[in-house]
Design a protein around this motif. Structure first.
Motif, mmCIF file in Angstrom:
data_model
loop_
_atom_site.group_PDB
_atom_site.id
_atom_site.type_symbol
_atom_site.label_atom_id
_atom_site.label_comp_id
_atom_site.label_asym_id
_atom_site.label_seq_id
_atom_site.Cartn_x
_atom_site.Cartn_y
_atom_site.Cartn_z
ATOM 1 N N TRP A 96 95.483 18.029 23.386
ATOM 2 C CA TRP A 96 96.808 17.535 22.994
ATOM 3 C C TRP A 96 97.930 18.479 23.402
ATOM 4 C CZ3 TRP A 96 98.905 13.312 20.244
ATOM 5 C CH2 TRP A 96 97.999 12.277 20.015
ATOM 6 N N TYR A 97 97.618 19.746 23.616
ATOM 7 C CA TYR A 97 98.673 20.729 23.881
ATOM 8 C C TYR A 97 98.761 21.140 25.351
ATOM 9 C CZ TYR A 97 100.014 21.208 19.030
ATOM 10 O OH TYR A 97 100.511 20.965 17.770
ATOM 11 N N GLY A 98 98.221 20.338 26.237
ATOM 12 C CA GLY A 98 98.385 20.590 27.659
ATOM 13 C C GLY A 98 97.524 21.695 28.213
ATOM 14 N N LEU A 99 96.552 22.171 27.429
ATOM 15 C CA LEU A 99 95.679 23.243 27.894
ATOM 16 C C LEU A 99 94.465 22.684 28.620
ATOM 17 C CD1 LEU A 99 95.822 25.421 24.650
ATOM 18 C CD2 LEU A 99 97.306 25.512 26.646
ATOM 19 N N THR A 100 94.215 21.409 28.451
ATOM 20 C CA THR A 100 93.155 20.683 29.131
ATOM 21 C C THR A 100 93.721 19.330 29.539
ATOM 22 O OG1 THR A 100 91.452 21.742 27.772
ATOM 23 C CG2 THR A 100 90.820 19.727 28.898
ATOM 24 N N LYS A 101 93.366 18.847 30.705
ATOM 25 C CA LYS A 101 93.894 17.566 31.175
ATOM 26 C C LYS A 101 93.511 16.462 30.206
ATOM 27 C CE LYS A 101 94.251 14.613 35.250
ATOM 28 N NZ LYS A 101 93.806 14.388 36.655
ATOM 29 N N HIS A 102 94.493 15.663 29.834
ATOM 30 C CA HIS A 102 94.269 14.634 28.828
ATOM 31 C C HIS A 102 95.301 13.533 29.031
ATOM 32 C CE1 HIS A 102 92.350 13.133 25.324
ATOM 33 N NE2 HIS A 102 93.302 13.423 24.450
ATOM 34 N N TRP A 103 95.202 12.487 28.204
ATOM 35 C CA TRP A 103 96.125 11.363 28.328
ATOM 36 C C TRP A 103 97.466 11.620 27.651
ATOM 37 C CZ3 TRP A 103 97.464 9.326 23.599
ATOM 38 C CH2 TRP A 103 96.587 9.540 22.544
ATOM 39 N N ILE A 104 97.618 12.765 26.993
ATOM 40 C CA ILE A 104 98.896 13.096 26.376
ATOM 41 C C ILE A 104 99.092 14.605 26.396
ATOM 42 C CG2 ILE A 104 97.990 13.337 24.015
ATOM 43 C CD1 ILE A 104 100.568 11.894 23.048
ATOM 44 N N ASN A 105 100.353 15.033 26.455
ATOM 45 C CA ASN A 105 100.721 16.444 26.362
ATOM 46 C C ASN A 105 101.807 16.541 25.301
ATOM 47 O OD1 ASN A 105 102.063 18.963 26.702
ATOM 48 N ND2 ASN A 105 101.345 19.104 28.813
ATOM 49 N N LEU A 106 101.411 16.876 24.085
ATOM 50 C CA LEU A 106 102.335 16.853 22.951
ATOM 51 C C LEU A 106 103.534 17.778 23.133
ATOM 52 C CD1 LEU A 106 103.061 15.846 20.123
ATOM 53 C CD2 LEU A 106 101.530 17.591 19.179
ATOM 54 N N PRO A 107 103.360 19.041 23.565
ATOM 55 C CA PRO A 107 104.534 19.897 23.746
ATOM 56 C C PRO A 107 105.533 19.323 24.752
ATOM 57 C CG PRO A 107 102.557 21.222 23.677
ATOM 58 C CD PRO A 107 102.107 19.800 23.763
ATOM 59 N N ALA A 108 105.032 18.716 25.824
ATOM 60 C CA ALA A 108 105.936 18.127 26.808
ATOM 61 C C ALA A 108 106.711 16.955 26.215
ATOM 62 C CB ALA A 108 105.151 17.684 28.042
ATOM 63 N N VAL A 109 106.050 16.177 25.365
ATOM 64 C CA VAL A 109 106.721 15.071 24.687
ATOM 65 C C VAL A 109 107.830 15.608 23.782
ATOM 66 C CG1 VAL A 109 106.422 13.208 23.004
ATOM 67 C CG2 VAL A 109 104.717 13.552 24.793
ATOM 68 N N VAL A 110 107.528 16.682 23.048
ATOM 69 C CA VAL A 110 108.525 17.268 22.151
ATOM 70 C C VAL A 110 109.684 17.860 22.955
ATOM 71 C CG1 VAL A 110 108.933 18.988 20.357
ATOM 72 C CG2 VAL A 110 106.755 17.750 20.426
ATOM 73 N N ASP A 111 109.384 18.556 24.052
ATOM 74 C CA ASP A 111 110.443 19.121 24.894
ATOM 75 C C ASP A 111 111.372 18.027 25.417
ATOM 76 O OD1 ASP A 111 109.537 21.729 24.583
ATOM 77 O OD2 ASP A 111 108.366 21.715 26.431
ATOM 78 N N LYS A 112 110.785 16.910 25.807
ATOM 79 C CA LYS A 112 111.591 15.791 26.310
ATOM 80 C C LYS A 112 112.502 15.253 25.214
ATOM 81 C CE LYS A 112 111.115 11.300 28.655
ATOM 82 N NZ LYS A 112 111.708 10.394 27.633
ATOM 83 N N ALA A 113 111.959 15.083 24.014
ATOM 84 C CA ALA A 113 112.765 14.593 22.901
ATOM 85 C C ALA A 113 113.899 15.558 22.562
ATOM 86 C CB ALA A 113 111.877 14.363 21.678
ATOM 87 N N LEU A 114 113.617 16.864 22.618
ATOM 88 C CA LEU A 114 114.663 17.860 22.373
ATOM 89 C C LEU A 114 115.748 17.803 23.442
ATOM 90 C CD1 LEU A 114 112.511 20.935 21.267
ATOM 91 C CD2 LEU A 114 114.314 19.842 19.905
ATOM 92 N N ALA A 115 115.338 17.683 24.696
ATOM 93 C CA ALA A 115 116.302 17.644 25.797
ATOM 94 C C ALA A 115 117.218 16.433 25.691
ATOM 95 C CB ALA A 115 115.563 17.635 27.133
ATOM 96 N N GLU A 116 116.689 15.345 25.136
ATOM 97 C CA GLU A 116 117.470 14.113 25.027
ATOM 98 C C GLU A 116 118.157 13.989 23.665
ATOM 99 O OE1 GLU A 116 114.715 11.019 25.963
ATOM 100 O OE2 GLU A 116 114.586 11.571 28.099
#
Length: 368
Positions: A96-116
């Motif tokens: 979930w935290y982008g340390l292993t390839k997966h269908w979601i990257n939670l930190p990236a989702v949060v960063d995007k929400a913060l940027a917007e």
């Protein structure tokens, strides 16, 4: 149980063993225009006293991923509300935290929400609940250890000591996806003194399964598992049944798995079925109404194509409505995973922004 787990069959992934040392990685933001830049992820280990001596032999020293918001490194006097996020069955925190390839990257989702500008800043914490049985169900059991207590008490205490949190219930949220959504309601309805706001994303396992293994073929597959190697090679549903048994019908005298299955010699086991039903949140909700009424906010959702889970959400909605408990419920066009990142960005994070207090407690403990 059988119908619910079928809705997320695609979650079968093998466990990745990472270094036993904590390490730090920087996450990448979706948007380069963010005025604050990306947050940062630390992967630490947290010892669970209540996880010691579990019969499955899993380590009580658990990996935990911690997302620190962009301002955490620069504003050293600031304290933050915390979202505890629980992952699903066969998943792990590193996925979930982008340390292993997966269908979601939670930190990236949060960063995007913060940027917007869609969310306030939070510390987000996810323990690795992947175990010998591919998931803990966030439950207490001698077979897997006391996961419910670990999340609600030991993990919260550790994070409050080590990080600049706001150590009060009004500044703590609990959320999760699938098995994590189940864990969110299971734990949250018992501990309003710890978590004030809950968000359930496609929660599984909500209703009591009174039909045992579901069909003769499933019963045969379960009883064919005689060794750890057999379990590792089993299909998803068989693994899910063993995980449920390890969590809800443990048996300390029954090696090598230390559990009772809901079927024996092809016959349903009524006592095991009763134990499983006693761990279904919709079966226990009536006993926790006074606790749920103490929550500041409660929300849950599911995709319309995630049929069994969406149907159980409707039951939860009806029960809460009958008790006149304020809540937010939504069914959207989607399946079990295809819009979860969007839901986190557009619904979950704004929900916690609106409902978690950003006001520090005077004299609160200070972390690093």
């Amino acid at each position: 149980m059988h119908a619910q787990f079928l809705s997320f069959r695609c979650f079968v992934y093998s466990f990745l063993v990472l270094s036993t040392f904590a390490f730090v990685v920087a996450t990448q933001a979706y948007s380069q225009s963010s005025p604050t830049g990306p947050g940062r992820v630390e992967r630490i280990k947290v010892h669970g006293k209540g996880l010691e001596g579990n019969l499955a032999g899993d380590s009580p020293d658990r990996d935990v991923s911690v997302y620190l918001p962009p301002s955490y490194q620069t504003d050293k006097k600031r304290h933050y509300p915390v979202i505890y996020f629980l992952h699903g069955f066969t998943d792990s925190d590193d996925k979930w935290y982008g340390l292993t390839k997966h269908w979601i990257n939670l930190p990236a989702v949060v960063d995007k929400a913060l940027a917007e500008g869609k969310t306030s800043e939070f510390i987000i914490v996810t323990p690795n609940a992947y175990n010998r049985y591919f998931g803990s169900m966030y439950s207490n059991s001698v077979t897997i250890g006391n996961w419910e207590d670990f999340v609600a008490e030991e993990l919260v205490s550790y994070i409050d000591k080590q990080y600049r949190t706001i150590p009060q219930a009004s500044s703590r949220g609990l959320a999760g996806h699938s098995m994590g959504g189940y864990g969110t309601l299971r734990i949250g309805q018992k501990h309003p003194e710890i978590f004030s706001s809950l968000y359930l994303l496609s929660p599984c396992c909500m209703v009591p399964n009174m039909s045992g293994p579901g069909d003769a073929k499933m019963a045969t597959r379960m009883e064919a598992v005689q060794s750890v190697a057999d379990l590792d090679k089993a299909d998803f549903m068989t693994k899910a049944m063993f995980a449920s048994a390890a969590s809800w019908s443990p048996n300390p005298t029954k090696a090598p798995f230390f559990l009772d299955l809901p079927v024996k010699n092809g016959e349903p086991q009524a006592m095991v079925t009763a134990k499983w039903a006693a761990n279904a949140p919709l079966a226990t909700l009536d006993q926790y109404v006074s606790n749920i009424k103490q929550l500041h906010a409660l929300a849950f959702d599911a995709g319309s194509k995630d049929e069994s889970i969406a149907a159980n959400n409707k039951i939860l909605d009806s029960m809460l409505t009958n008790y006149q408990i304020p809540h937010t419920y939504e069914e959207y066009d989607g399946d079990h995973i295809n819009r979860i990142a969007e839901r986190i960005e557009q619904k979950m994070l704004p929900f916690f922004t609106a409902n978690l207090s950003a006001e520090p407690v005077k004299g609160g403990r200070k972390g690093k």
